[in-house]
Scaffold this motif. Structure first.
Motif, PDB file in Angstrom:
ATOM      1  N   ASP A 151       0.819  -1.211   0.000  1.00 21.83           N
ATOM      2  CA  ASP A 151       0.000   0.000   0.000  1.00 21.83           C
ATOM      3  C   ASP A 151       0.854   1.263   0.000  1.00 21.83           C
ATOM      4  O   ASP A 151       0.451   2.288  -0.557  1.00 21.83           O
ATOM      5  CB  ASP A 151      -0.919   0.008   1.217  1.00 21.83           C
ATOM      6  N   LEU A 152       2.033   1.191   0.617  1.00 22.87           N
ATOM      7  CA  LEU A 152       2.907   2.361   0.613  1.00 22.87           C
ATOM      8  C   LEU A 152       3.377   2.695  -0.794  1.00 22.87           C
ATOM      9  O   LEU A 152       3.436   3.871  -1.184  1.00 22.87           O
ATOM     10  CB  LEU A 152       4.106   2.116   1.531  1.00 22.87           C
ATOM     11  N   GLU A 153       3.717   1.690  -1.569  1.00 25.02           N
ATOM     12  CA  GLU A 153       4.135   1.919  -2.945  1.00 25.02           C
ATOM     13  C   GLU A 153       2.971   2.424  -3.789  1.00 25.02           C
ATOM     14  O   GLU A 153       3.138   3.310  -4.633  1.00 25.02           O
ATOM     15  CB  GLU A 153       4.718   0.638  -3.536  1.00 25.02           C
ATOM     16  N   GLU A 154       1.795   1.858  -3.575  1.00 21.39           N
ATOM     17  CA  GLU A 154       0.633   2.303  -4.334  1.00 21.39           C
ATOM     18  C   GLU A 154       0.269   3.748  -3.990  1.00 21.39           C
ATOM     19  O   GLU A 154      -0.128   4.524  -4.870  1.00 21.39           O
ATOM     20  CB  GLU A 154      -0.548   1.379  -4.047  1.00 21.39           C
ATOM     21  N   ALA A 155       0.423   4.121  -2.727  1.00 20.92           N
ATOM     22  CA  ALA A 155       0.141   5.501  -2.345  1.00 20.92           C
ATOM     23  C   ALA A 155       1.126   6.459  -3.008  1.00 20.92           C
ATOM     24  O   ALA A 155       0.743   7.544  -3.473  1.00 20.92           O
ATOM     25  CB  ALA A 155       0.207   5.645  -0.823  1.00 20.92           C
ATOM     26  N   ALA A 184       4.430   9.705  -8.236  1.00 15.61           N
ATOM     27  CA  ALA A 184       5.834   9.319  -8.222  1.00 15.61           C
ATOM     28  C   ALA A 184       6.072   8.139  -9.159  1.00 15.61           C
ATOM     29  O   ALA A 184       5.243   7.233  -9.249  1.00 15.61           O
ATOM     30  CB  ALA A 184       6.268   8.955  -6.802  1.00 15.61           C
ATOM     31  N   SER A 185       7.199   8.162  -9.857  1.00 13.44           N
ATOM     32  CA  SER A 185       7.558   7.050 -10.725  1.00 13.44           C
ATOM     33  C   SER A 185       8.002   5.862  -9.885  1.00 13.44           C
ATOM     34  O   SER A 185       8.220   5.977  -8.673  1.00 13.44           O
ATOM     35  CB  SER A 185       8.677   7.469 -11.677  1.00 13.44           C
ATOM     36  N   ARG A 186       8.147   4.706 -10.540  1.00  9.21           N
ATOM     37  CA  ARG A 186       8.572   3.514  -9.791  1.00  9.21           C
ATOM     38  C   ARG A 186       9.959   3.715  -9.186  1.00  9.21           C
ATOM     39  O   ARG A 186      10.214   3.298  -8.053  1.00  9.21           O
ATOM     40  CB  ARG A 186       8.563   2.291 -10.704  1.00  9.21           C
ATOM     41  N   LEU A 187      10.854   4.347  -9.943  1.00  8.86           N
ATOM     42  CA  LEU A 187      12.196   4.581  -9.416  1.00  8.86           C
ATOM     43  C   LEU A 187      12.159   5.490  -8.204  1.00  8.86           C
ATOM     44  O   LEU A 187      12.861   5.275  -7.212  1.00  8.86           O
ATOM     45  CB  LEU A 187      13.087   5.184 -10.506  1.00  8.86           C
ATOM     46  N   LYS A 188      11.305   6.517  -8.260  1.00 13.68           N
ATOM     47  CA  LYS A 188      11.198   7.431  -7.121  1.00 13.68           C
ATOM     48  C   LYS A 188      10.561   6.738  -5.930  1.00 13.68           C
ATOM     49  O   LYS A 188      10.939   6.993  -4.772  1.00 13.68           O
ATOM     50  CB  LYS A 188      10.379   8.653  -7.532  1.00 13.68           C
ATOM     51  N   VAL A 189       9.611   5.852  -6.187  1.00 11.31           N
ATOM     52  CA  VAL A 189       9.000   5.092  -5.097  1.00 11.31           C
ATOM     53  C   VAL A 189      10.039   4.201  -4.429  1.00 11.31           C
ATOM     54  O   VAL A 189      10.113   4.094  -3.197  1.00 11.31           O
ATOM     55  CB  VAL A 189       7.814   4.265  -5.619  1.00 11.31           C
ATOM     56  N   LEU A 190      10.874   3.562  -5.263  1.00  8.81           N
ATOM     57  CA  LEU A 190      11.903   2.685  -4.707  1.00  8.81           C
ATOM     58  C   LEU A 190      12.920   3.479  -3.889  1.00  8.81           C
ATOM     59  O   LEU A 190      13.291   3.078  -2.778  1.00  8.81           O
ATOM     60  CB  LEU A 190      12.605   1.920  -5.831  1.00  8.81           C
TER      61      LEU A 190
END
Length: 299
Positions: free
Chosen positions: A189-193, A199-205
């Motif tokens: 859920d944190l990544e989905e939020a 935010a892009s996937r890289l920024k989420v990571l």
């Protein structure tokens, strides 16, 4: 009209912070817990204390039948002999270089791999999990000859970089397994939020996942460093020149050709060899504790 007197509200009694008194049963349990912890610490620390004691004993006392923890005469010459005769400082430098390079490579390669294994479903994940399990089944003795022949063809025998690649490959499966468990403990859920906020996937990571993985990264780094620092068999087969010896190989040189062991200098060399790993663990232990607290707050 009669005057009405207002009585001041009754003040609440001041609360004093008092520690709750332990009953006899709870006190006994607490004493037993501390006693068990003390015995466990003695069990863990006694071999190191005995090693330090042996490093300051004379050869005659070491070969005698009496075993005393406190030396009769302190012989600090064992340390100077260990440093001068076998090139212990040069070997320590090689071991530090190999262990740090192995740790960095393991973390850099296994971090995205562990995330992929934890988050993505499909045949690739099944194949990766199968490789992790299978790689831990075979003993090292079965792969050392093919490994030696392959490294010889590419010119990496008797080369520290060849040893680093071997250590990285050997440590990678367990590091992937460790980090995979840490990634799975982070809620999706944190990544989905973060993705919903644009935010892009890289920024989420980089901004969400990797900061929460700090305890897992530090634990994996500790394991990788200690594994590379203590490894003996691969280095014994792949390293041939004395200038490329690591510490475990150099400590082996204290055993003479006829099986005669210089126990005092060997114990002193072993004590000196434990210092860098203890320092590395002490430095990362604080970051591990702070990472656990930060992960608890962010999670």
């Amino acid at each position: 009209m009669s005057a009405v007197t207002l009585n001041p509200p009754a003040t609440a009694p001041e609360r004093k912070d008092r520690k709750p008194k332990l009953s006899g049963k709870h006190l006994t349990i607490r004493v037993l817990q501390y006693l068990a912890l003390a015995l466990y610490l003695i069990f863990l620390g006694f071999p190191l204390l005995w090693l330090i004691s042996a490093s300051m004993k004379s050869s005659g006392e070491l070969n005698s039948l009496t075993a005393n923890l406190i030396p009769q005469d302190f012989h600090f010459s064992n340390f100077s002999e260990a440093l001068q005769k076998q090139g212990l400082v040069r070997s320590a430098g090689n071991s530090i270089f190999v262990a740090i390079a192995t740790t960095i490579l393991v973390i850099v390669v296994s971090l995205p791999g562990a995330y992929a294994l934890a988050r993505f479903k499909g045949k690739i994940r099944a194949a990766g999990t199968g490789w992790i399990l299978v790689s831990q089944v075979f003993p090292v003795i079965l792969i050392i000859i093919p490994l030696f022949l392959i490294l010889k063809q590419v010119g990496l025998v008797d080369n520290l970089w060849g040893l680093i690649l071997v250590y990285t490959t050997y440590t990678m499966p367990f590091a992937l397994w460790m980090l995979q468990g840490y990634v799975q403990s982070i809620p999706v859920d944190l990544e989905e939020a973060g993705a919903m906020d644009g935010a892009s996937r890289l920024k989420v990571l980089m901004g969400i996942v990797f900061p929460l993985l700090k305890p897992g990264i530090i634990a994996t780094a500790m394991f990788s460093f200690v594994s590379a620092w203590n490894e003996f068999f691969f280095a014994l087969v792949l390293i041939q020149s004395p200038e490329n010896y690591t510490l475990p190989i150099t400590l082996k040189m204290f055993v003479g050709g006829e099986g005669k062991v210089a126990l005092g200098p060997l114990a002193a060399g072993a004590v000196l060899a434990t210092i860098p790993s203890i320092i590395f663990f002490a430095l990362l232990q604080r970051k591990l504790a702070s990472g656990l607290m930060a992960g608890a707050v962010k999670g």
